[in-house]
Enzyme design. Structure first.
Site, mmCIF file in Angstrom:
data_model
loop_
_atom_site.group_PDB
_atom_site.id
_atom_site.type_symbol
_atom_site.label_atom_id
_atom_site.label_comp_id
_atom_site.label_asym_id
_atom_site.label_seq_id
_atom_site.Cartn_x
_atom_site.Cartn_y
_atom_site.Cartn_z
ATOM 1 N N GLU A 43 0.828 -1.209 0.000
ATOM 2 C CA GLU A 43 0.000 0.000 0.000
ATOM 3 C C GLU A 43 0.866 1.265 0.000
ATOM 4 O O GLU A 43 1.848 1.365 0.749
ATOM 5 C CB GLU A 43 -0.898 -0.005 1.234
ATOM 6 C CG GLU A 43 -1.825 1.192 1.353
ATOM 7 C CD GLU A 43 -2.602 1.221 2.664
ATOM 8 O OE1 GLU A 43 -3.619 1.930 2.732
ATOM 9 O OE2 GLU A 43 -2.180 0.526 3.622
ATOM 10 N N LYS A 116 -10.411 2.765 -1.541
ATOM 11 C CA LYS A 116 -10.524 2.147 -0.229
ATOM 12 C C LYS A 116 -11.822 2.546 0.463
ATOM 13 O O LYS A 116 -12.138 3.727 0.593
ATOM 14 C CB LYS A 116 -9.315 2.552 0.613
ATOM 15 C CG LYS A 116 -9.181 1.860 1.956
ATOM 16 C CD LYS A 116 -7.830 2.242 2.577
ATOM 17 C CE LYS A 116 -7.562 1.556 3.894
ATOM 18 N NZ LYS A 116 -6.198 1.874 4.396
ATOM 19 N N CYS A 153 -5.767 -2.703 2.750
ATOM 20 C CA CYS A 153 -5.391 -2.639 4.160
ATOM 21 C C CYS A 153 -6.583 -2.792 5.110
ATOM 22 O O CYS A 153 -7.070 -3.893 5.297
ATOM 23 C CB CYS A 153 -4.595 -1.374 4.429
ATOM 24 S SG CYS A 153 -3.563 -1.494 5.925
#
Length: 284
Positions: A43, A116, A153
Site C-alpha cells: 500500500e 478504499k 489494508c
C-alpha cells in the site's frame, strides 16, 4: 487457464518516490522472472506511510489518475512483462482525496480503479484526515490470468468486503497493506490477528488471499511505526502456501489452481447455504 502464479512484494521504503519506484520495479521484474503472473506491491509504496500524523503538506503527495507518472510507469511495465499489477497510490480527484488502486492487465490495459472503502482513524493510522471513503464499491477485475478482487489494508479486516468480492466472481483476493506497531500501545502486536482474519476470509469464501506489507521503521520517537512484514499467500483451505518474515525483503510466491479453488468452493456449500433474507441486520 487453471493455474496462476501470484506474488506479494515486501520491502522497506524511503520517502523518495523515484527510489521507491526503482525498488518496486526491480522486485516486479524479479517476480516475473520467477514466473509470477499477478504481482502485488504494498500500500502507498511511493513514500513513507505519511498517515502517522496529520500534516497538511502531505496532501501534495496526491495526484490525479490521468497523467500520473507512477501509474504510467507500472502500466508500461505490466505490458512489457506480460503480468498483472495492482498499483496503490494517493489519488486526487478534484477537491477529493482517496486511497486507491489501479489494476493493469498483462497487456497494459487499465482495468479500472478501486477506492478504499474502510478508512481507519487512530494513533499512527490517521487516514480519515486524508482520505474520503471510497465510492467505487467492492469490485472484481477480469484479468488475463483470472478474476481477482482488490481491497486495501483496513478493508481486509471486514468479512463483508471479502464476501462481496467473492460474490462478484473473485477467485483470489489481493490486499496491499501498510501495518505494524501501535504507537500508543507498544506492547500490542497485531501480526497474528492480521493474518488470521484474512485466512478466515479465505476459508469462509473458499478463495485464495494475497497480502503485501512493508517492513522497516518510519518516523521518529512517539510517532514511529515498525512495519511487521509477514506478507503471505493462503489457499482456499486457509493454508499459508508462501510467507515472508517480519523484516525480510523479497517475494512471497505461490502457484494457485483456480479450478481447485472453484471445486473447493462448490463442495463446501457456503454459497449454496447462504440465507441473505436473514442478514438484514448487517445493513442497519
Amino acid at each position: 487457464m487453471s493455474k496462476v502464479t501470484v506474488a506479494a512484494l515486501q520491502t522497506a521504503l524511503t520517502d523518495d518516490v523515484a527510489t521507491n519506484v526503482r525498488t518496486v520495479t526491480a522486485l516486479v521484474r524479479a517476480a516475473a522472472g520467477k514466473g509470477a503472473q499477478i504481482i502485488l506491491p504494498s500500500e502507498l509504496f511511493e513514500g513513507h506511510y505519511f498517515c502517522r500524523t496529520q500534516d497538511e503538506a502531505d496532501f501534495f503527495r496526491a495526484q490525479p489518475v490521468e497523467g500520473h507518472p507512477t501509474l504510467h510507469h507500472f502500466q508500461a511495465l505490466a505490458q512489457e512483462l506480460g503480468v498483472v499489477i495492482p498499483v496503490s497510490f494517493f489519488e486526487q480527484a478534484g477537491p477529493e482525496f482517496y486511497n486507491s488502486v489501479c489494476v493493469f492487465d498483462a497487456d497494459g490495459t487499465d482495468l479500472g480503479l478501486y477506492r478504499k472503502s474502510h478508512i481507519p482513524d487512530g494513533p499512527g493510522y490517521q487516514e480519515k484526515f486524508f482520505f474520503k471513503p471510497g465510492n467505487t464499491g467492492f469490485k472484481t477485475f477480469a484479468t488475463k490470468f483470472g478474476t481477482i478482487g482488490v481491497a486495501i489494508c483496513w478493508d481486509q479486516w471486514f468479512p463483508e468486503a471479502a464476501r462481496a468480492m467473492t460474490l462478484a466472481g473473485a477467485d483470489v483476493l489481493f490486499y496491499p497493506t501498510a501495518i505494524g506497531s501501535e504507537p500508543e500501545e507498544p506492547e500490542l502486536d497485531s501480526r497474528d490477528s492480521w493474518q488470521r482474519v484474512m485466512i478466515g476470509h479465505a476459508v469462509a469464501n473458499s478463495v485464495a488471499v494475497v497480502a503485501a506489507n512493508r517492513v522497516g521503521t518510519e518516523g521518529l520517537a512517539r510517532e514511529a511505526i515498525t512495519f511487521y512484514g509477514s506478507s503471505f499467500v493462503a489457499d482456499a483451505r486457509g493454508d499459508k502456501v508462501a510467507e515472508l518474515g517480519r523484516t525480510e525483503r523479497g517475494i512471497a510466491l505461490a502457484t494457485l489452481d483456480l479450478a481447485q479453488i472453484r471445486k473447493v468452493r462448490a463442495s463446501m456449500g457456503f454459497f449454496r447455504d447462504r440465507r441473505p433474507s436473514l442478514y438484514g441486520p448487517l445493513t442497519s
